[in-house]
Design a protein around this motif. Sequence first.
Motif, PDB file in Angstrom:
ATOM      1  N   ILE A   1     -52.339 104.845  -0.129  1.00 41.86           N
ATOM      2  CA  ILE A   1     -53.118 105.471   1.413  1.00 41.86           C
ATOM      3  C   ILE A   1     -54.394 106.330   0.814  1.00 41.86           C
ATOM      4  O   ILE A   1     -54.663 106.851  -0.601  1.00 41.86           O
ATOM      5  N   SER A   2     -54.212 106.783   1.898  1.00 47.90           N
ATOM      6  CA  SER A   2     -55.602 108.177   1.735  1.00 47.90           C
ATOM      7  C   SER A   2     -54.950 109.321   0.867  1.00 47.90           C
ATOM      8  O   SER A   2     -53.756 110.100   1.432  1.00 47.90           O
ATOM      9  N   THR A   3     -55.734 109.534  -0.364  1.00 47.77           N
ATOM     10  CA  THR A   3     -55.211 110.586  -0.767  1.00 47.77           C
ATOM     11  C   THR A   3     -55.646 111.911  -0.173  1.00 47.77           C
ATOM     12  O   THR A   3     -54.796 112.991  -0.207  1.00 47.77           O
ATOM     13  N   PHE A   4     -55.943 112.136   1.512  1.00 45.25           N
ATOM     14  CA  PHE A   4     -55.976 113.287   2.553  1.00 45.25           C
ATOM     15  C   PHE A   4     -54.287 113.295   2.668  1.00 45.25           C
ATOM     16  O   PHE A   4     -53.945 114.138   3.585  1.00 45.25           O
ATOM     17  N   ARG A   5     -53.415 111.994   2.969  1.00 42.17           N
ATOM     18  CA  ARG A   5     -52.477 111.860   3.443  1.00 42.17           C
ATOM     19  C   ARG A   5     -51.187 112.918   2.429  1.00 42.17           C
ATOM     20  O   ARG A   5     -49.927 112.946   2.077  1.00 42.17           O
ATOM     21  N   ILE A   6     -51.724 112.542   0.803  1.00 43.02           N
ATOM     22  CA  ILE A   6     -50.886 113.528  -0.061  1.00 43.02           C
ATOM     23  C   ILE A   6     -51.176 114.666  -0.171  1.00 43.02           C
ATOM     24  O   ILE A   6     -52.173 115.275  -0.686  1.00 43.02           O
ATOM     25  N   ILE A   7     -49.759 115.314  -0.303  1.00 43.97           N
ATOM     26  CA  ILE A   7     -50.284 116.684  -0.710  1.00 43.97           C
ATOM     27  C   ILE A   7     -51.056 117.475  -1.556  1.00 43.97           C
ATOM     28  O   ILE A   7     -51.093 118.337  -1.788  1.00 43.97           O
TER      29      ILE A   7
ATOM     30  N   GLY B   1     -56.285 120.779  -1.491  1.00 43.13           N
ATOM     31  CA  GLY B   1     -57.669 121.686  -1.240  1.00 43.13           C
ATOM     32  C   GLY B   1     -58.582 121.913  -2.453  1.00 43.13           C
ATOM     33  O   GLY B   1     -59.143 122.652  -2.363  1.00 43.13           O
ATOM     34  N   GLY B   2     -58.124 121.012  -3.594  1.00 42.18           N
ATOM     35  CA  GLY B   2     -58.297 120.914  -4.758  1.00 42.18           C
ATOM     36  C   GLY B   2     -58.147 122.083  -6.100  1.00 42.18           C
ATOM     37  O   GLY B   2     -58.165 122.378  -6.515  1.00 42.18           O
ATOM     38  N   SER B   3     -56.757 123.064  -5.685  1.00 40.92           N
ATOM     39  CA  SER B   3     -56.025 123.571  -6.673  1.00 40.92           C
ATOM     40  C   SER B   3     -55.669 123.089  -7.314  1.00 40.92           C
ATOM     41  O   SER B   3     -54.872 122.011  -7.209  1.00 40.92           O
ATOM     42  N   THR B   4     -55.260 123.727  -8.681  1.00 41.85           N
ATOM     43  CA  THR B   4     -55.115 122.662  -9.961  1.00 41.85           C
ATOM     44  C   THR B   4     -54.154 123.293 -10.106  1.00 41.85           C
ATOM     45  O   THR B   4     -53.945 124.770 -10.804  1.00 41.85           O
ATOM     46  N   ASN B   5     -53.699 122.695 -11.055  1.00 39.81           N
ATOM     47  CA  ASN B   5     -52.220 123.496 -12.226  1.00 39.81           C
ATOM     48  C   ASN B   5     -52.448 122.565 -13.566  1.00 39.81           C
ATOM     49  O   ASN B   5     -51.876 121.381 -13.722  1.00 39.81           O
TER      50      ASN B   5
ATOM     51  N   ASP C   1     -60.899 111.874  -5.941  1.00 38.88           N
ATOM     52  CA  ASP C   1     -61.952 111.550  -5.359  1.00 38.88           C
ATOM     53  C   ASP C   1     -61.375 110.672  -3.897  1.00 38.88           C
ATOM     54  O   ASP C   1     -61.445 109.837  -4.235  1.00 38.88           O
ATOM     55  N   ASN C   2     -61.339 111.955  -3.311  1.00 37.30           N
ATOM     56  CA  ASN C   2     -60.702 111.459  -1.436  1.00 37.30           C
ATOM     57  C   ASN C   2     -61.423 109.976  -1.350  1.00 37.30           C
ATOM     58  O   ASN C   2     -60.705 109.100  -0.187  1.00 37.30           O
ATOM     59  N   ALA C   3     -62.606 110.690  -1.645  1.00 39.80           N
ATOM     60  CA  ALA C   3     -63.349 108.869  -0.611  1.00 39.80           C
ATOM     61  C   ALA C   3     -62.877 107.758  -1.527  1.00 39.80           C
ATOM     62  O   ALA C   3     -62.980 106.516  -1.203  1.00 39.80           O
ATOM     63  N   LYS C   4     -62.429 107.531  -2.272  1.00 40.34           N
ATOM     64  CA  LYS C   4     -61.455 106.644  -3.182  1.00 40.34           C
ATOM     65  C   LYS C   4     -60.627 106.382  -3.353  1.00 40.34           C
ATOM     66  O   LYS C   4     -59.867 105.592  -4.108  1.00 40.34           O
ATOM     67  N   ASN C   5     -59.554 107.603  -3.060  1.00 38.46           N
ATOM     68  CA  ASN C   5     -58.553 107.331  -2.682  1.00 38.46           C
ATOM     69  C   ASN C   5     -57.889 107.265  -4.293  1.00 38.46           C
ATOM     70  O   ASN C   5     -56.675 106.707  -4.693  1.00 38.46           O
TER      71      ASN C   5
END
Length: 114
Positions: A26-32, A54-58, A72-76
């Motif tokens: 699915i679109s990675t925009f939908r994956i928190i 939002g791009g925050s990393t840990n 890469d949200n365009a490529k999920n």
Amino acid sequence: QVQFVESGGGLVQTGGSLRLSCAASISTFRIIRMGWYRQAPGKQRELVADITTGGSTNYADSVKGRFTISRDNAKNTVYLQMNSLKPEDTAVYYCNGIAQSMYWGQGTQVTVSS
């Protein structure tokens, strides 16, 4: 239902590099949050790194400065660039994501020879 397909694992010598990929169904925009975990033989599964929409990393302390997670949200797809690999990085690496529920990939083996 969300599916993840991991790739990029393999055998590498100490000091080498690998890049893992995790393609989502699915679109990675939908994956928190998406992340990479690893499990070595006889050990518990542990978080390696994660990244939010939002791009925050840990990162786990053991990989800071050596591994980089990106998406890469365009490529999920989420990537884990692993540099300066050590034998203790040897494990099965699992992609993980939270989208209402938690989902796991099937895992990809990373082996670092000394």
